[in-house]
Design an enzyme around this catalytic site. Structure first.
Site, short mmCIF file in Angstrom:
data_model
loop_
_atom_site.label_atom_id
_atom_site.label_comp_id
_atom_site.label_asym_id
_atom_site.label_seq_id
_atom_site.Cartn_x
_atom_site.Cartn_y
_atom_site.Cartn_z
N LYS A 61 -1.38 -11.00 66.86
CA LYS A 61 -0.82 -10.03 67.81
C LYS A 61 0.07 -9.07 67.04
O LYS A 61 0.66 -9.44 66.02
CB LYS A 61 0.01 -10.73 68.90
P1 NAD Z 1 -0.46 -2.45 81.19
O1 NAD Z 1 0.65 -1.86 80.42
O2 NAD Z 1 -1.73 -1.70 81.33
O3 NAD Z 1 0.03 -2.82 82.67
C1 NAD Z 1 1.14 -3.61 82.94
C2 NAD Z 1 1.46 -3.44 84.42
O4 NAD Z 1 2.51 -4.31 84.78
C3 NAD Z 1 1.94 -2.03 84.78
O5 NAD Z 1 1.44 -1.70 86.06
C4 NAD Z 1 3.46 -2.20 84.82
O6 NAD Z 1 4.09 -1.23 85.65
C5 NAD Z 1 3.55 -3.57 85.43
N1 NAD Z 1 4.81 -4.24 85.21
C6 NAD Z 1 5.54 -4.33 84.09
N2 NAD Z 1 6.65 -5.04 84.32
C7 NAD Z 1 6.59 -5.43 85.61
C8 NAD Z 1 7.43 -6.18 86.46
N3 NAD Z 1 8.57 -6.70 86.01
N4 NAD Z 1 7.04 -6.38 87.72
C9 NAD Z 1 5.89 -5.87 88.20
N5 NAD Z 1 5.06 -5.14 87.46
C10 NAD Z 1 5.42 -4.92 86.19
O7 NAD Z 1 -0.72 -3.89 80.53
P2 NAD Z 1 -2.02 -4.77 80.66
O8 NAD Z 1 -2.89 -4.49 79.49
O9 NAD Z 1 -2.56 -4.69 82.04
O10 NAD Z 1 -1.42 -6.23 80.39
C11 NAD Z 1 -0.83 -6.99 81.43
C12 NAD Z 1 -0.76 -8.43 80.99
O11 NAD Z 1 -2.08 -8.91 80.70
C13 NAD Z 1 0.03 -8.69 79.72
O12 NAD Z 1 0.61 -9.97 79.80
C14 NAD Z 1 -1.04 -8.69 78.65
O13 NAD Z 1 -0.64 -9.39 77.48
C15 NAD Z 1 -2.15 -9.40 79.38
N6 NAD Z 1 -3.50 -9.18 78.87
C16 NAD Z 1 -4.01 -7.93 78.72
C17 NAD Z 1 -5.32 -7.78 78.28
C18 NAD Z 1 -5.98 -6.43 78.17
O14 NAD Z 1 -7.18 -6.39 77.92
N7 NAD Z 1 -5.29 -5.33 78.37
C19 NAD Z 1 -6.09 -8.91 77.96
C20 NAD Z 1 -5.54 -10.16 78.15
C21 NAD Z 1 -4.25 -10.28 78.60
#
Ligand code: NAD
Length: 418
Positions: free
Chosen positions: A106
């Protein structure tokens, strides 16, 4: 004493529990309690007003036992090294659960990308890529998007790496724009995977999805895509949230319209429609729903929140959304958790497809991609679920057992240098 908010400690506690259930002695997996390699870098960046600002970044490789290291890059102001360590380790377990030939890594930069112009973000990304360049490569370590990064950022990484090499290397990064070797279906793959495992767990538990109520925390790559796919399948999503607000409608939200609003305004705040009210983010987690999908960030479901959770099933779209203390409470309440390393693995599965397509210079259509994704998610779900039944352990412990067993076998076969 374990700090319940330290994600690395949480990862270790799940790992130790899995090892115990597998009957592994500490000596057989102690290496995996540590990261393989950690690089911390300073990233001087010229800002638009001429100032130089120095940011801190990391790239951490947890394990390369099963193949090249794989894992996203996060841009977030509060990210710290221990969080990156945990995220790297989770990638090792995730790739092993879905049985794709990768280890885990990461990366992160301590920055709020919303405060930077596109030019500043481009310079920051390129300098960071140059700083971690010795670690990267299609056979070594392959980044992807995570919180705060997107296809555009991946494009800059690909271009910077390729510039140093002197030729185009699309396979160095996944989640790129389609035009430079990205894969169809990658953008919504994590959300699609979340929906596939939600359907499956609901089916096993006898929850009819057409009647189920769903709440999704986080409306980004994962939460936004999952909510939209639930909606397109005719399911009832009664609440969604982002960092600014949470929206609630007893009879179900119009996710199509909300997606459009969020794309245009970069927030859910201010969205208005008949029957829709704004609620507190924490309220969303404790709504009377069948399915809760935390898809924002770590440590959202704490012990205190867990006491009040009413969902029957939690499907972890985010990495590490549930603290170890909450895990215990939810288990006593007989609430089923489909753990992050299984539930959100759809993204890395399609990243793997993207990498394979790049290495072979041949491209698949979206039907091939989605059907292979479904096959792998269902196979992985079955591996974990059957172990849950057989060993009478939670799905989290079972998922770690499946993963740890595969990684330890690779370690035993390879042996230890020197
Ligand atoms: P992103 O930045 O696209 O979206 C994150 C979302 O969460 C946004 O809508 C943001 O406003 C919201 N958010 C942040 N803090 C918050 C809070 N305290 N309360 C409510 N909403 C909140 O990120 P993402 O890529 O969607 O990733 C989200 C999670 O999924 C992370 O834990 C990431 O590690 C995990 N993840 C992402 C992927 C991927 O392909 N992008 C794959 C596996 C896991």
């Amino acid at each position: 004493m374990t700090n319940q908010y330290d994600p690395y400690e949480q990862m270790l506690s799940a790992l130790d529990m899995a090892a115990e259930n597998l009957g592994l002695a500490m000596n057989e997996y102690t290496t995996l309690r540590h990261t393989e390699r950690e690089l911390s870098v300073s990233i001087p960046t010229e800002m638009d007003d001429g100032r130089t600002e120095v940011f801190t970044g990391y790239r951490i490789q947890h394990s390369s036992l099963r193949g090249p290291c794989k894992g996203g890059i996060r841009f977030h102001p509060n990210v710290d090294i221990n969080e990156v360590r945990a995220l790297a380790a989770w990638m090792t377990w995730k790739c092993a659960v879905v049985n794709i030939p990768y280890g885990g890594a990461k990366g992160a930069i301590q920055v709020d990308p919303a405060k930077l112009s596109s030019q500043e973000l481009g310079r920051l990304t390129r300098r960071y890529t140059a700083a971690i360049l010795p670690l990267l490569g299609p056979e070594k370590d392959i980044p992807a998007p995570d919180i705060g990064t997107d296809a555009r950022v991946m494009g800059w990484i690909m271009d910077t790496y390729s510039t140093f090499m002197g030729y185009s290397v699309p396979g160095v990064v996944t989640g790129k724009p389609i035009e430079i070797g990205g894969s169809l279906g990658r953008k919504e793959a994590t959300g699609r995977g979340v929906v596939i495992v939600t359907d499956e767990i609901a089916h096993r538990m006898g929850i009819p999805m057409q009647k189920a109520k769903i709440a999704v925390q986080g409306f980004g790559n994962v939460g936004g895509a999952a909510a939209k796919i639930f909606y397109d399948k005719g399911y009832t999503v009664i609440a969604v949230s982002d960092v600014n607000t949470a929206l609630y409608c007893e009879n179900g939200l119009n996710i199509e319209e909300i997606t459009g609003y969020s794309k245009q305004n970069h927030t859910l705040k201010g969205y208005a429609a008949k029957g829709v009210s704004e609620i507190e983010n924490e309220q969303l987690l404790t709504l009377d729903v069948d399915i809760l999908v935390p898809a924002a960030i770590e440590n959202q479901i704490t012990g205190k929140v867990a006491e009040n959770i009413r969902a029957k099933v939690i499907v972890e779209g985010a990495n590490g959304p549930t603290t170890a203390q909450a895990d215990d409470i939810l288990s006593k309440k007989k609430i089923i958790i489909v753990p992050d390393i299984l539930a959100n693995a759809g993204g890395v599965v399609v990243s793997y497809f993207e990498w394979v397509q790049n290495l072979q210079a041949i491209f698949w259509d979206v039907h091939e991609i989605n059907s292979l994704l479904k096959k792998i998610m269902l196979r992985s779900f079955e591996d974990v679920y059957s172990l849950t039944r057989e060993k009478k352990v939670s799905m989290r412990v079972a998922a770690y057992m499946v993963a740890l067993d595969r990684v330890v076998k690779a370690k035993q076969i390879r042996g230890m240098f020197p």
